[in-house]
Structure formats: structure tokens, C-alpha cells
Design a protein around this motif. Structure first.
Motif, short mmCIF file in Angstrom:
data_model
loop_
_atom_site.label_atom_id
_atom_site.label_comp_id
_atom_site.label_asym_id
_atom_site.label_seq_id
_atom_site.Cartn_x
_atom_site.Cartn_y
_atom_site.Cartn_z
N ASN A 1 -5.94 117.06 10.66
CA ASN A 1 -6.10 115.48 10.44
C ASN A 1 -4.61 115.09 10.61
OD1 ASN A 1 -6.63 112.97 9.79
ND2 ASN A 1 -6.15 113.19 7.62
N VAL A 2 -3.51 115.63 9.90
CA VAL A 2 -2.16 115.33 10.28
C VAL A 2 -1.39 116.90 10.35
CG1 VAL A 2 0.04 114.44 9.06
CG2 VAL A 2 -2.35 113.55 8.57
N TRP A 3 -0.82 116.97 11.30
CA TRP A 3 -0.26 118.33 11.78
C TRP A 3 0.63 119.03 10.50
CZ3 TRP A 3 4.83 119.88 11.84
CH2 TRP A 3 5.78 118.64 12.32
N TRP A 4 1.47 118.37 9.85
CA TRP A 4 2.29 118.69 8.59
C TRP A 4 1.66 118.87 7.08
CZ3 TRP A 4 2.06 114.84 5.34
CH2 TRP A 4 2.04 113.59 5.79
N GLY B 1 -6.91 113.11 12.56
CA GLY B 1 -6.00 112.08 13.13
C GLY B 1 -5.15 112.53 14.38
N GLU B 2 -4.92 113.77 14.42
CA GLU B 2 -4.19 114.50 15.61
C GLU B 2 -4.78 114.49 16.81
OE1 GLU B 2 -1.17 114.91 15.61
OE2 GLU B 2 -0.83 114.78 13.35
N GLY B 3 -6.32 114.53 16.71
CA GLY B 3 -7.15 114.36 18.01
C GLY B 3 -7.13 113.23 18.46
N PHE B 4 -7.13 112.20 17.73
CA PHE B 4 -6.95 110.54 18.13
C PHE B 4 -5.52 110.29 18.70
CE2 PHE B 4 -10.95 110.07 16.06
CZ PHE B 4 -11.50 108.74 16.33
N LYS B 5 -4.29 110.91 18.15
CA LYS B 5 -3.16 110.65 18.52
C LYS B 5 -3.03 111.28 20.01
CE LYS B 5 -1.25 110.62 13.91
NZ LYS B 5 -0.35 111.46 12.84
N LEU B 6 -3.57 112.67 20.11
CA LEU B 6 -3.48 113.29 21.30
C LEU B 6 -4.15 112.33 22.47
CD1 LEU B 6 -2.72 115.70 23.01
CD2 LEU B 6 -4.83 116.95 22.43
N ILE C 1 -22.79 116.94 10.38
CA ILE C 1 -21.70 117.19 9.18
C ILE C 1 -22.39 117.98 8.20
CG2 ILE C 1 -20.10 116.33 7.60
CD1 ILE C 1 -19.65 113.86 9.52
N ARG C 2 -21.89 119.15 7.83
CA ARG C 2 -22.29 120.04 6.71
C ARG C 2 -21.24 120.31 5.71
NH1 ARG C 2 -27.50 120.79 7.50
NH2 ARG C 2 -28.32 120.85 9.75
N SER C 3 -20.04 119.73 5.92
CA SER C 3 -18.92 119.79 5.01
C SER C 3 -19.47 119.33 3.75
CB SER C 3 -17.54 119.40 5.51
OG SER C 3 -17.61 118.16 5.78
N LEU C 4 -18.56 119.87 2.37
CA LEU C 4 -19.02 119.49 1.21
C LEU C 4 -18.55 118.12 1.00
CD1 LEU C 4 -19.97 120.26 -1.34
CD2 LEU C 4 -18.22 121.19 -2.00
N TYR C 5 -17.10 117.97 1.52
CA TYR C 5 -16.30 116.81 1.43
C TYR C 5 -15.74 116.36 2.74
CZ TYR C 5 -16.86 117.93 -3.54
OH TYR C 5 -17.14 118.13 -4.61
N GLU C 6 -15.32 115.29 2.82
CA GLU C 6 -14.42 114.69 4.21
C GLU C 6 -12.98 115.29 4.00
OE1 GLU C 6 -13.85 110.78 6.77
OE2 GLU C 6 -14.23 110.61 4.62
N PHE C 7 -12.60 115.48 2.90
CA PHE C 7 -11.01 115.81 2.82
C PHE C 7 -10.97 116.76 1.50
CE2 PHE C 7 -10.42 111.71 4.54
CZ PHE C 7 -9.91 112.00 5.77
N PRO C 8 -10.26 117.88 1.68
CA PRO C 8 -9.28 118.47 3.03
C PRO C 8 -10.42 118.96 3.90
CG PRO C 8 -8.74 119.57 0.83
CD PRO C 8 -10.17 118.85 0.43
N THR C 9 -9.85 118.75 5.17
CA THR C 9 -10.74 118.85 6.36
C THR C 9 -11.31 120.13 6.77
OG1 THR C 9 -8.53 118.96 7.73
CG2 THR C 9 -9.52 116.77 7.42
N MET C 10 -10.61 121.37 6.47
CA MET C 10 -11.05 122.65 6.92
C MET C 10 -11.54 123.56 5.91
SD MET C 10 -10.28 122.62 10.05
CE MET C 10 -9.18 121.59 11.39
N LEU C 11 -12.15 122.92 4.67
CA LEU C 11 -12.74 123.96 3.72
C LEU C 11 -14.13 124.35 4.43
CD1 LEU C 11 -12.45 121.52 0.74
CD2 LEU C 11 -11.26 123.41 1.18
N ASP C 12 -14.35 125.69 4.05
CA ASP C 12 -15.50 126.46 4.56
C ASP C 12 -16.70 126.02 3.93
OD1 ASP C 12 -13.56 127.90 6.44
OD2 ASP C 12 -13.15 129.29 4.86
N GLU C 13 -16.72 125.74 2.61
CA GLU C 13 -17.84 125.43 1.95
C GLU C 13 -18.66 124.50 2.51
OE1 GLU C 13 -19.21 124.66 -2.77
OE2 GLU C 13 -17.01 124.54 -2.13
#
Length: 407
Positions: free
Chosen positions: A166-169, A197-202, A304-316
Motif C-alpha cells: 500500500n505504502v512502500w515504507w 496505493g503504490e500500484g496506483f502511483k506506479l 476478496i477473501r482477506s479477513l480485513y482490508e488492512f494490514p494489506t498482506m495478512l495471510d488469514e
């Protein structure tokens, strides 16, 4: 004081009666406004006001702006609370607010305009648009070393399936700032959803160089001017200063105004409730886009099957949202409801909370903008009471109600 003649008295009272009738008419009209909910029931202006004001008070929301769309037109629009709490200055419907990720919905619409003009192909890899090495477009030295980036397309950027963070840092697992991180891929492009967000910025940066225009100019030409969004910009404008809102964090602390210095399609939008609800109404009426482009933009691109929208890379993962077929289109979340498909977008920052959801088959939508970190705590109840929306994936969005103890 000179006494009026009988003739002048008669004229005076006629004017007074006409004036009072006009006032009564205007007042009566305001009181008889009826806003249609999804199930066909109606709410009066006073019922809406009472609901909003009660919830704002209970959750300590400093300011909120609201618009409800019926029959694809704005039927109700009002501002509540303050743009400057310390000075006791109220919000109004022309007050400039920070749109946060509302920016992405606007960016997606603008991109669909570029697609229709044949300037961008949704499925043409970004590498084919390059006019210079990728590292010269920004902080992409590490990304350039990963050959998988060459698979990324505009469609993947707009549907959050690039594999970029989402944000590189920001640590993708914890959401904590980490300056040792670099802009890199976390999974195979196109294989799954993860808000980026980084995908949109690119995509934005490559388009700007390829088209020879900056985003602000493109957005103005393709949307802001045609849709008459006169107080909307990806950049801070001097004329915004006189009527713009201060944001407040969850503790009510002054977070200042957002004065965007760089146009960022992922998150620099400045707008008003009048302009943004005009935009939603514009989209609902399919103005500026063909039926084909409209359907492509709002078609589910990825489940979309992620438990939550954020944090973005959760495996659950979860099956919780199967009943609404939670998915992402191009720039918008998409769900299935008994009232047909609906598309939604949120916007979130420390002192700002925004949300909109639209039901095209019912020609009904709602837009909420808050200059308060507590705004999302009342979204679930506002959506249910004002338009009868019980379908928004509030758990996935983490719109935890103010009445819940796990806030």
C-alpha cells in the motif's frame, strides 16, 4: 416616525403577507423533504438530522458532511459540526475536505476515459509504455530487478492485484513505518488482492510521462470540468484557504488542514461534499462513459477473501463475506445485494474518514465525509438508518461501531 397613510399601510401589509407566505413555503418545503431508502420507505429531513446529530454526539465526531442520492440525483445534502472547532466555525457544503482514498475512485474513472480514447489499454503491460528505465520514474530500483514487475498491467493497478504494498515504507504485516523497506513485489502480479496505493502511483507516473501531461491536467480535462467539480483538485489551491476544514484525531486533537503539494492519484484529492456527490451522481447516470466502460469498471475483477482490508498482506482468509461476493472492480469495491450489485469506496487518514456506496439498480447512493478520526465509528449505523444499507462489509473495513467495547 411618519405615520403611514391608509393606502401605504395596505400596501405594506400585502408585502408582509407575501413575505411570510414565502418564508412558510420555504420552511415547509425543507420539512417535507422525503429521502427514499433502499426498501422504498422514506425519511424526513428532521429524521435524518436527528440521527446524524445523535450519532455524532455519542461518538465525538467533530464534523460530518452527508449527501444522499435518489433517482441518480442528489436528494439531500447537508453539513454538520465544525470545520474549526476552536473558533466555532461550522462546516458548510462548500467546505473543502481531504478526500484521502476517494482519490482512487476519481483516478479510476479518469483512466476509463483514457481507455475509451484508446490512450491506455487495460491489459497492456506497463513496461510497454516506458520511455526510459523504470528506476528513472521514482523509487523503483529494487522493483526493476524483479522480472515479475513486467507482468503488471493497468487493470492490475486499478484492481489492487499488482503485489506492490500500500505504502512502500510501511510494514505490510503490522502497518508500522519501517524506513529500511523498499518498493518491491510481495506476490505474483494478478494472483490475489491486496490494497495497494503504490500500484496506483506506479500507473500514474508511467501515464504522465507517456501522455506528456500531469495528473491534475488530465483529471481536469476528463472529469473536473465536464462534471462541474469546481472546488476539487489533486493539488491545494489558494482559493481553498478561506473555506477548508481542519481535521481532528480520535482524541479530538487538531491535526491541521491537508494542503496537497503533489498530485497523487492514490490519495491527494481535495474536494467538497457538493462536488464529490456530484461525481457519484455523474457516475450513476453513466455520464462521460459508455455502458461498456461503466460495466467494465464495476465488474468484479478479483474475489476478496482477506479477513480485513488492512494490514494489506495478512495471510488469514475468511468466508465471512461470501454472501455479498466481496470483490474489487477497477478503483471500487463491488458487492452483491438483494437490490443488485453495489460499488463502494472509502477514504481513511488519521483525522479524516470518508465512505460512499452506490446501488445502481435502485438509483440510490450515499456519501459521508468526516474531518474526525472517530467518523468510521458511526458509519455502520448511519448506512443502516439512512438508506437501509446492511450490506457494506463493515467488519472487513474495520468500521467498528462506537458501541463496541473492542474499539
Amino acid at each position: 416616525m411618519k405615520k403611514l397613510s391608509i393606502k401605504n399601510q395596505s400596501a405594506y401589509f400585502k408585502i408582509l403577507i407575501i413575505f411570510l407566505m414565502c418564508v412558510k413555503s420555504i420552511s415547509g418545503k425543507g420539512q417535507t423533504i422525503k429521502v427514499k431508502r433502499l426498501d422504498g420507505s422514506s425519511l424526513s429531513a428532521s429524521q435524518i438530522d436527528n440521527t446524524v446529530q445523535h450519532l455524532m454526539s455519542a461518538a465525538k465526531v467533530e464534523g460530518l458532511e452527508l449527501a444522499i442520492i435518489n433517482n441518480n440525483r442528489v436528494a439531500y445534502r447537508k453539513a454538520y459540526g465544525f470545520k474549526d472547532k476552536e473558533k466555532n466555525i461550522p462546516l458548510d457544503t462548500s467546505t473543502v475536505m481531504y478526500g484521502a482514498s476517494f482519490s482512487k475512485a476519481v483516478f479510476a474513472y479518469v483512466n476509463m476515459k483514457l481507455v475509451e480514447k484508446g490512450l491506455i489499454d487495460l491489459d497492456k503491460p506497463l513496461v510497454n509504455y516506458l520511455k526510459k528505465p523504470l528506476r528513472e520514474y521514482g523509487n523503483y530500483e529494487e522493483l526493476e530487478k524483479d522480472e515479475r514487475w513486467k507482468k503488471i498491467t493497468p487493470r492490475m493497478c486499478l484492481s489492487h492485484t499488482t503485489g506492490l504494498p500500500n505504502v512502500w515504507w510501511m510494514n505490510v504485516k503490522t502497518g508500522v513505518r519501517d524506513t529500511t523497506l523498499v518498493n518491491r513485489l510481495y506476490f505474483e502480479p494478478g494472483s490475489r488482492y491486496a490494497y495497494s496505493g503504490e500500484g496506483f502511483k506506479l500507473l500514474q507516473r508511467i501515464e504522465e510521462v507517456y501522455l506528456g501531461k500531469d495528473l491534475e491536467k488530465i483529471a481536469r480535462e476528463e472529469l473536473f470540468v465536464p462534471a462541474k467539480m469546481d472546488r476539487t483538485s489533486y493539488l491545494w489551491q489558494a482559493e481553498f484557504e478561506a473555506n477548508s476544514a481542519i481535521g481532528y484525531d480520535e482524541d479530538g486533537n487538531d491535526g491541521g488542514k491537508v494542503r496537497s503539494k503533489k498530485a497523487v492519484g492514490a490519495g491527494s484529492l481535495l474536494t467538497t461534499i457538493s462536488d464529490y456527490s456530484r461525481f457519484i451522481s455523474y457516475v450513476m447516470r453513466r455520464e462521460g462513459l459508455s455502458d461498456k466502460a461503466f460495466k467494465e469498471m464495476l465488474k468484479p475483477q478479483i474475489r476478496i477473501r482477506s479477513l480485513y482490508e488492512f494490514p494489506t498482506m495478512l495471510d488469514e482468509t475468511t468466508n465471512r463475506d461470501d454472501k455479498i461476493n466481496l470483490s474489487y472492480g477497477l478503483g471500487w469495491g463491488v458487492i452483491k445485494t438483494p437490490y443488485g450489485s453495489a460499488f463502494f469506496k472509502g477514504g481513511h487518514d488519521d483525522c479524516w474518514r470518508n465512505y460512499s456506496i452506490s446501488f445502481p439498480q435502485k438509483k440510490t447512493a450515499i456519501v459521508i465525509m468526516c474531518n474526525s478520526g472517530n467518523g468510521e465509528r458511526i458509519f455502520r449505523e448511519l448506512l443502516e438508518k439512512l438508506i437501509g444499507d446492511t450490506f457494506t462489509p463493515w467488519e472487513w473495513d474495520r468500521f467498528t461501531p462506537y458501541t463496541r467495547s473492542d474499539n
